[in-house]
Write an enzyme that holds these catalytic residues in place. Structure first.
Site, PDB file in Angstrom:
ATOM      1  N   LYS A   1       0.830  -1.199   0.000  1.00 45.52           N
ATOM      2  CA  LYS A   1       0.000   0.000   0.000  1.00 45.52           C
ATOM      3  C   LYS A   1       0.869   1.256   0.000  1.00 45.52           C
ATOM      4  CE  LYS A   1      -3.780  -2.045   2.732  1.00 45.52           C
ATOM      5  NZ  LYS A   1      -4.889  -1.775   1.799  1.00 45.52           N
TER       6      LYS A   1
ATOM      7  N   ARG B   1     -10.288 -11.534   1.635  1.00 53.80           N
ATOM      8  CA  ARG B   1     -11.163 -12.564   1.082  1.00 53.80           C
ATOM      9  C   ARG B   1     -10.517 -13.951   1.163  1.00 53.80           C
ATOM     10  NH1 ARG B   1     -11.266  -9.275  -4.385  1.00 53.80           N
ATOM     11  NH2 ARG B   1     -11.001  -7.689  -2.760  1.00 53.80           N
TER      12      ARG B   1
END
Length: 522
Positions: free
Chosen positions: A294, A368
């Site tokens: 990130k 996920r």
């Protein structure tokens, strides 16, 4: 000193002189003092400029109408969410804050999908309590404003601030209802708010303090203090390996912190064999993004990427405190998403618990992966309902911002229950599409059964993430709550200070309450 002692001085003059400032200083430094928060509605007519609540009327009558007189001469009518403070009106309450409640007849607004009357109470009471806290008033009594539950929520949520690691802390304030017999409703509101504050506490804690192990230990301690109908299992890495949770392990291996699979059981039903509600929460205690790292700016907020686990565990803790008569199970895969020589690489293929293979094309789409294995495991309990919560996608923040939690579900029945709960709490939800259109984008993968990102990259990112999770669900009542947009609060929710929001804990609690009431009727 009180205003009564200045009886020969016109009230209007008093407000314009230094006497008022001297009085303020006196009251502010009266360490044993108490404060009172009273509500006032917006007047519907010119001659109804001030409409007190019942508690406000009683208080004003006890001081011969001086509060109404002061409110009349001290400025325009109080608008919703605004406050005005008075000193020395009553010997028991040197500090009195009057807060604006807005329209007395405010109710459920179908367009806004919330009960505006309840929200007005929460917001107004929070303003008053914070003002007294700033004046270092340690004991505050609160006008319940016709809804003790909401007034308690506003008080407890409004006063919360994470300052555990600061040397200088705000004054600790105790709150209780003023002149009310609604103690049961007040305490219920306190319990709801303390549940959300637990989630806020967990989400604010720095990642070097809140590791997967310490998260599990905090929840274990919180649960054991609420009920004897609790089981807590803190599963180790070896157990995770035995369960063949390859997707979860692939994320965890990038960190030196050991992964933990937290499994909690609240056995509140009188029928032990009753099918439970199963809540699953994403528990990434810090998310660097992995190899798909990130940007540095704002990465510190990723200490709260375990917000899903925080909210579902706090909701179950609250349900246990309320002694609700049903069974609830919480599952939280806990780990960090970091970068080392063992970390997932774009293009790697991992195998989930149900045998499906997953091509990991973006290591920052890790939530996920850990949820996939947890959802597979959830089916072991023959659940009545499965609800998972996760700070899953930036796309959800783009779509809804902080207005509402995005809900993807295969069940109209479940959606209606979640929506109804959110209208009561003011912590709204909004239904999002779960079309086959999105499923095709994650099931067409070059190397594996599934891809962890949609083939059109960022387009519909929240929807393709939900479609991915659905590949690990077989129950007829499942909902995925993407809480990325409601993770933090700036000034959008007036009764929450700036920081991590702990949303939608109270909506999950209200949802559990509604199902427990249905169980009792059937």
């Amino acid at each position: 000193m009180s205003l009564a002692a200045c009886g020969k001085v016109p009230l209007r003059s008093l407000l314009r002189t230094g006497l008022a400032w001297n009085l303020l200083r006196f009251c502010r430094h009266n360490s044993g003092s108490k404060g009172l928060v009273l509500g006032v509605y917006e007047g519907g007519k010119v001659d109804e400029a001030i409409q007190f609540t019942k508690a406000g009327e009683l208080f004003d009558n006890s001081i011969s109408g001086r509060l109404k007189e002061l409110l009349t001469i001290s400025g325009p009518a109080l608008k919703k969410g605004r406050s005005r403070i008075f000193y020395g009106l009553h010997q028991d309450f040197p500090h009195v804050v009057v807060v604006g409640l807005g329209d007395k007849n405010a109710e459920v607004n179908s367009l806004e999908q919330c009960d505006e009357g309840k929200e007005n109470i929460r917001a107004a009471v929070a303003v008053g309590c914070r003002q007294l806290q700033d004046l270092e008033v340690p004991h505050v009594e609160v006008d319940t404003c016709g809804d003790a539950h909401c007034a308690a929520e506003g008080s407890v949520l409004g006063l919360f601030e994470y300052n555990e690691l600061k040397k200088k802390k705000k004054t600790a304030v105790t709150v209780k209802p003023y002149g009310s017999l609604e103690n049961a409703a007040w305490q219920r509101g306190v319990t709801y708010a303390e549940g959300q504050n637990l989630a806020r506490h967990l989400m604010e804690a720095p990642a070097n303090y809140l590791t997967p192990t310490s998260f599990a230990e905090i929840i274990q301690q919180a649960l054991h203090s609420t009920s004897d109908k609790i089981e807590v299992h803190i599963r180790s890495k070896s157990w995770i390996e035995e369960q063949q949770m390859g997707a979860f392990l692939s994320v965890a291996k990038g960190s030196d912190e050991e992964p933990v699979f937290l499994e909690i059981h609240y056995n509140g039903s009188t029928v032990s064999s009753e099918s439970p509600l199963v809540f699953v929460g994403k528990g990434i205690t810090f998310d660097s993004g992995g190899v798909s790292i990130k940007p540095a700016s704002g990465m510190d907020a990723m200490r709260a990427d375990m917000g899903g686990a925080a909210t579902i565990c706090s909701a179950i803790t609250t349900a246990a405190s309320l002694k609700l008569p049903l069974n609830v199970i919480g599952l939280a895969p806990l780990c960090e998403n970091m970068v080392n020589g063992r970390a997932n690489k774009p293009g790697d293929v991992v195998r989930a618990k149900n045998g499906k293979t997953i091509q990991v094309d973006n290591t920052d789409a890790e939530g996920r992966l850990i949820l996939a294995d947890a959802l597979c495991y959830a089916h072991n309990f023959n659940p009545k309902v499965v609800v998972n919560a996760a700070t899953l996608t930036g796309a959800m923040d783009v779509a809804l911002g902080s207005a509402a939690t995005g809900v993807f579900t295969n069940s109209d029945w479940l959606w209606e229950h979640l929506k109804a709960a959110s209208i009561v709490t003011g912590d709204r939800v909004w239904r999002m599409p779960l079309f086959q259109h999105y499923t095709k984008q994650v099931t067409e993968s070059q190397l594996a059964d599934l891809n962890n990102i949609g083939k059109y990259s960022r387009s519909g990112g929240a929807c393709t993430a939900a479609a991915f999770l659905q590949e690990f669900v077989t129950v007829p009542h499942w909902a995925h709550l993407d809480i990325a947009g409601v993770m933090s609060n700036k000034d959008e929710v007036p009764y929450l200070r700036k920081g991590m929001a702990g949303r939608p804990t109270r909506t999950l609690v209200e949802f559990i309450v509604s199902l427990s009431q249905e169980n009792q009727k059937s």
